[in-house]
Design an enzyme around this catalytic site. Structure first.
Site, PDB file in Angstrom:
ATOM      1  N   ASN A   7       0.782  -1.254   0.090  1.00 32.16           N
ATOM      2  CA  ASN A   7       0.099   0.060   0.060  1.00 32.16           C
ATOM      3  C   ASN A   7       0.936   1.292  -0.023  1.00 32.16           C
ATOM      4  OD1 ASN A   7      -2.096   1.980   0.333  1.00 32.16           O
ATOM      5  ND2 ASN A   7      -2.429   1.461   2.505  1.00 32.16           N
ATOM      6  N   LYS A   9      -0.012   4.438  -0.555  1.00 28.63           N
ATOM      7  CA  LYS A   9      -0.737   5.322   0.373  1.00 28.63           C
ATOM      8  C   LYS A   9      -0.554   6.753  -0.757  1.00 28.63           C
ATOM      9  CE  LYS A   9      -0.218   3.395   4.887  1.00 28.63           C
ATOM     10  NZ  LYS A   9      -0.320   3.415   6.172  1.00 28.63           N
ATOM     11  N   HIS A  94     -10.032   1.157   4.764  1.00 25.62           N
ATOM     12  CA  HIS A  94      -8.618   1.304   5.321  1.00 25.62           C
ATOM     13  C   HIS A  94      -9.076   2.414   6.612  1.00 25.62           C
ATOM     14  CE1 HIS A  94      -4.494   2.575   6.115  1.00 25.62           C
ATOM     15  NE2 HIS A  94      -4.286   1.274   5.561  1.00 25.62           N
ATOM     16  N   GLU A  96      -7.300   4.621   7.707  1.00 30.61           N
ATOM     17  CA  GLU A  96      -6.998   6.153   7.138  1.00 30.61           C
ATOM     18  C   GLU A  96      -8.293   6.933   6.318  1.00 30.61           C
ATOM     19  OE1 GLU A  96      -3.190   5.551   5.329  1.00 30.61           O
ATOM     20  OE2 GLU A  96      -2.503   5.041   7.379  1.00 30.61           O
ATOM     21  N   GLU A 165      -6.169  -4.864  10.825  1.00 26.03           N
ATOM     22  CA  GLU A 165      -5.088  -3.795  11.096  1.00 26.03           C
ATOM     23  C   GLU A 165      -5.434  -3.003  12.187  1.00 26.03           C
ATOM     24  OE1 GLU A 165      -4.423  -1.848   7.374  1.00 26.03           O
ATOM     25  OE2 GLU A 165      -4.013  -3.812   6.331  1.00 26.03           O
ATOM     26  N   GLY A 171       1.664   2.658  10.765  1.00 25.50           N
ATOM     27  CA  GLY A 171       2.623   3.801  10.784  1.00 25.50           C
ATOM     28  C   GLY A 171       3.005   4.063  12.045  1.00 25.50           C
ATOM     29  N   SER A 209       2.522  -1.685  10.665  1.00 22.84           N
ATOM     30  CA  SER A 209       4.053  -1.880  10.802  1.00 22.84           C
ATOM     31  C   SER A 209       4.749  -2.881  10.641  1.00 22.84           C
ATOM     32  CB  SER A 209       4.360  -1.421  12.385  1.00 22.84           C
ATOM     33  OG  SER A 209       3.839   0.208  12.413  1.00 22.84           O
TER      34      SER A 209
HETATM   35  P1  PGA Z   1       2.397   0.707   7.663  1.00 22.38           P
HETATM   36  O1  PGA Z   1       0.654   0.540   7.072  1.00 22.38           O
HETATM   37  O2  PGA Z   1       2.905  -0.627   7.224  1.00 22.38           O
HETATM   38  O3  PGA Z   1       3.047   1.680   7.255  1.00 22.38           O
HETATM   39  O4  PGA Z   1       1.938   0.548   9.239  1.00 22.38           O
HETATM   40  C1  PGA Z   1       0.014  -0.308   7.051  1.00 22.38           C
HETATM   41  C2  PGA Z   1      -1.526  -0.022   6.123  1.00 22.38           C
HETATM   42  O5  PGA Z   1      -1.344   0.626   5.393  1.00 22.38           O
HETATM   43  O6  PGA Z   1      -2.282  -0.677   6.678  1.00 22.38           O
END
Ligand code: PGA
Length: 254
Positions: A7, A9, A94, A96, A165, A171, A209
C-alpha cells in the site's frame, strides 16, 4: 499461498511509481515460489504501473473504490474505472479512510459495488487503542464485519479478503504481537464460518508496521495468509527482504 499487499498510500508520482514497480518486478522475475504480490499505487499512477507489470504475475490494486458504478458523483472513482485501468483488487475501509469519515455503511456499499464489478476487495478492519484498552476490541471488529457482510450475496462472500489492521499499529512502528493477531484472526475465521464460507476459501491478512524484521513472525503462521505493508513497501531494499522472507516461508511450508 502467501499474499503481500504493498500500500503506497498518498506517495510517489507516476514516474517514481513506475520505477518502483519495475524494481519490484525485477526482484522476482524468473523466480518460482514467490508470494502473490499486489501493488496499490495512487490512483494517478494505476494505468502506468499496470503497463509495467502487465505481463507478470504481479497484480494491481487500488487504495479505495467508490460505491457507485457511474454517474453524477464528482470526485468518486468507480470499480468499473479501476477495472478499466487494470486493477483486480481494491483496499476498502482502510482506517485512514475511516478516520476521514467513512462509516461502516459506506464501506459496505463500496464492498458490494467492488464485488459486483469484478474487483477483489481487501476489507480492512481493526480497533483503535482506546477500544483495545477498554477490552471491547473483539466486539468492535465483529461489528465492522457484520455491517460489511450484511448485504453481500452469499455466492460472493468468499471473494472478500480481510485484513486485520489495528489502528494503533499502522504507521507507528508498534506492530501487533502475534498472539493478538492470531486471536483476532480466529474471531474473523469464526465470523466467516458463520457466513457459510469455509476456511480454505478465505484469505486473512495482517497489516500494521510490518517490516523486514517482523514479517517472518506473521507469515510463518499457517493461518496468516499474508500481510499488508505500508511504509516498508516504499523502501525497495526493505520490501525485497519482505518478499524474500515470504519466499522462504512458502518453500518451508511446501
Ligand atoms: P504501515 O501501514 O505498514 O505503514 O503501518 C499499514 C497499512 O497501510 O495498513
Amino acid at each position: 499461498m502467501k499474499f503481500i499487499v504493498a500500500n503506497w498510500k498518498m506517495n510517489l508520482g507516476v514516474r517514481e511509481s513506475m520505477a518502483l514497480a519495475r524494481s519490484v518486478l525485477r526482484s522476482v522475475r524468473g523466480q518460482e515460489e514467490t508470494p502473490e504480490i499486489i501493488i496499490c499505487p495512487a490512483f494517478t499512477a494505476l494505468a502506468e504501473v499496470h503497463k509495467v507489470i502487465a505481463r507478470s504475475k504481479i497484480k494491481l490494486g487500488a487504495q479505495d473504490s467508490g460505491p457507485k458504478k457511474s454517474g453524477a458523483f464528482t470526485g468518486e472513482i468507480s470499480p468499473v474505472m479501476l477495472r478499466d485501468v487494470g486493477c483486480s483488487y481494491a483496499i476498502i475501509g482502510h482506517s485512514e479512510r475511516r478516520a476521514l469519515g467513512e462509516t461502516n455503511e459506506i464501506i459496505a456499499e463500496k464492498l458490494q459495488s467492488a464485488l459486483e464489478n469484478g474487483l477483489t476487495p481487501i476489507l480492512c478492519v481493526g480497533e483503535s487503542i482506546e477500544i483495545r484498552r477498554s477490552g471491547t476490541a473483539k466486539e468492535f471488529v465483529e461489528n465492522q464485519l457484520k455491517i460489511a457482510f450484511e448485504n453481500i450475496q452469499a455466492s460472493r462472500k468468499h471473494k472478500i479478503f480481510i485484513s486485520y489492521e489495528p489502528v494503533w499499529a499502522i504507521g507507528s512502528g508498534d506492530n501487533a504481537k502475534i498472539e493478538d493477531v492470531l486471536e483476532m484472526h480466529a474471531l474473523i475465521e469464526n465470523f466467516i464460518l458463520s457466513q457459510g464460507i469455509s476456511r480454505e476459501q478465505l484469505t486473512i491478512l495482517y497489516g500494521g508496521s510490518v517490516s523486514a524484521e517482523n514479517v517472518h513472525n506473521y507469515l510463518r503462521e499457517k493461518t496468516v495468509d499474508g500481510v499488508l505493508v505500508g511504509g516498508a513497501s516504499l523502501r525497495l531494499r526493505e520490501f525485497k527482504k519482505i518478499l524474500e522472507a515470504a519466499k522462504e516461508v512458502i518453500i518451508a511450508q511446501a
